[in-house]
Design a protein around this motif. Structure first.
Motif, PDB file in Angstrom:
ATOM      1  N   LYS A 227       0.719  -1.232   0.032  1.00 17.97           N
ATOM      2  CA  LYS A 227      -0.161   0.054   0.076  1.00 17.97           C
ATOM      3  C   LYS A 227       0.786   1.456   0.032  1.00 17.97           C
ATOM      4  N   PRO A 228       0.266   2.334  -0.298  1.00 18.92           N
ATOM      5  CA  PRO A 228       0.975   3.521  -0.428  1.00 18.92           C
ATOM      6  C   PRO A 228       1.702   3.762   0.900  1.00 18.92           C
ATOM      7  N   ASP A 229       1.384   3.568   1.947  1.00 21.78           N
ATOM      8  CA  ASP A 229       2.107   4.034   3.513  1.00 21.78           C
ATOM      9  C   ASP A 229       3.193   2.844   3.549  1.00 21.78           C
TER      10      ASP A 229
END
Length: 488
Positions: A227-229
């Motif tokens: 995921k982006p994080d």
């Protein structure tokens, strides 16, 4: 006669002016809330039927062969399901189910109309033939939805579970099975009805079990992405055999936090207490232990990770099935049948514990004049009950405790298998704390007797085994090491 639109427009107007709020339900009595929910559910089923019929009509006017003349296409939608989603805000799966259910009702209705015409014109052989050909094998299901006996979701699950005609499974066989299945499902929820339909298909199509098991194996997957994080997310779907193993891993890791069995063994009791007191969330415990398992692999110490209970897939099979090579096995706590090839593989690699049953399906008495059920007795109870026997409870055998029907201290009960029954911790505590009782009637019938505070009439409730396989007799004498004592 009012049009459909007028009926529902008027209904909407009436409801809009009724100002039904959460407080409205807070003011009604316990008896009223039950009867109100029953009445609303009956109305909801009627509306679902009408929605399904409308969805089927919409799909008919949007058939692919109509091309750009199809209604959905003219309204700017690629399919009738997409249009239904726009109208209702439902999922694509729900839209497909609405169309399918509507078609079932419409086909049954059309078949009835032809039957009536043929009955009124007995000399017309062509009409009689068309009437016979028009009635689909699942017409009874369409009738049950139209009359409100079954909800749309329940009916769709039954239809999916029964599948389609195949070699050795004629339309007549499916129709006969469906008639009995509908009666059974009148008291079941949608999930239970779907499981029952899969079970019935396995009963009438035993030769297709291996092919269906292979199809499930081929559908397995494990996907993950970052995921982006930076968190790594994933999902999986496993066949019954692999899924049962993974589920047992999860249950062993988290059951002390989620109401699993009470342990008697001091080491297991200490391990369970440590898990229960762990400040981490249940989900975090499971996640970090999963990573640890992957790191340790086959060298993992089950006593450290699982408190002494090594996860395993427990396969049930009868001696008659092994001798005749006809039939199938079952996974303990899972409704899916297991092909004999899988049974053979587990017998070869994992060994077996033979459990004898009499002609009534009751475990042969291996009672002991001691307080606790032994591990072998627990295995027999697990094979017979296949989970918590409390009605509608779906907790697996690994989460249960063995309850004495005739209490050891109060009634001088012996620790005999026929007078033991599996209950999860939650329901075991409920039974003792609220004054419920369990009676055995005959060789193998167990009835739950509610306290007068809950049911003044104390109407008995039948307790049914979750087992899909009915064991018959031992494989051969057991020669393994005698197991120790287990839970209370």
């Amino acid at each position: 006669m009012l049009s459909i639109e007028a009926v529902y427009t008027g209904l909407t107007d009436n409801l809009a002016g009724s100002a039904i709020t959460a407080a409205s339900f807070d003011r009604v009595s316990d008896a009223e809330i039950e009867s109100t929910m029953a009445a609303m559910t009956a109305h909801q089923r009627m509306v679902e039927t009408h929605v399904a019929l409308g969805a089927a009509a919409l799909a008919k006017r949007s058939a692919p062969e109509l091309g750009q003349n199809g209604l959905a296409w003219q309204k700017g939608h690629a399919s009738p399901e997409e249009w239904l989603q726009k109208i209702s805000g439902s999922s694509r799966t729900a839209a497909r189910r609405q169309v399918a259910v509507g078609r079932m009702i419409a086909e049954a209705e059309a078949a009835h109309d032809l039957d009536e015409q043929a009955h009124n014109n007995p000399e017309d052989e062509v009409l009689a033939r068309l009437a016979a050909e028009a009635r689909p094998w699942h017409a009874a299901l369409g009738d049950a939805i139209a009359t409100g006996r079954l909800g749309a979701e329940t009916a769709a699950g039954i239809r999916h579970g029964l599948g389609e005609p195949a070699d050795g499974v004629s339309e007549d066989a499916l129709a006969t099975a469906l008639a009995a299945l509908i009666e059974e499902c009148l008291s079941l929820n949608a999930d239970q009805a779907k499981r029952a339909a899969f079970r019935v298909r396995d009963e009438i199509d035993a030769t297709g079990i291996a092919a269906r098991a292979e199809a499930k194996r081929a559908r397995q997957y494990w996907k993950q992405w970052v995921k982006p994080d930076g968190m790594v997310h994933g999902e999986y779907e496993l066949d019954p055999e692999n899924g049962a193993f993974v589920k047992d891993v999860y249950d062993q890791l988290t059951s002390p936090r989620r109401g699993g069995p009470r342990f008697i063994d001091p080491k297991k009791k200490a391990w369970a207490a440590a898990i229960a007191a762990d400040p981490r969330s249940t989900e975090l415990i499971a996640a970090e232990n999963l990573v640890e398992l992957l790191r340790l692999g086959a060298a993992a110490d089950p006593g450290t990770v699982f408190g002494g209970n090594k996860p395993a897939v427990k396969i049930l099979v009868t001696k008659e099935t092994l001798d005749s090579r006809e039939g199938h096995g079952a996974i303990e706590g899972n409704p899916a049948p297991v092909p004999l090839e899988t049974v053979d593989r587990h017998l070869c690699t994992d060994g077996y514990l033979p459990i004898a049953f009499d002609s009534n399906g009751q475990c042969v008495d291996v009672g002991r004049e001691q307080r606790f059920f032994t591990a072998k007795q627990r295995a027999a109870l697990a094979a017979r009950d296949c989970g918590c026997m409390w009605p509608d409870c779906d907790r697996p055998p690994s989460w249960t405790e063995a309850h004495h029907i005739n209490e050891w201290a109060a009634h001088g009960g012996l620790t005999d298998v026929r007078d033991g029954i599996l209950l999860c911790k939650r329901d075991h505590l409920r039974l003792h704390n609220q004054g419920w009782r369990i009676e055995r009637r005959g060789a193998n019938e167990y009835w739950l007797i509610p306290p007068r505070s809950i049911d003044p009439e104390q109407t008995p409730i039948r307790m049914k085994s979750k087992a899909t396989l009915k064991p018959g007799s031992p494989i051969k004498p057991f020669s393994g090491k005698e197991a120790g004592q287990e839970t209370a």
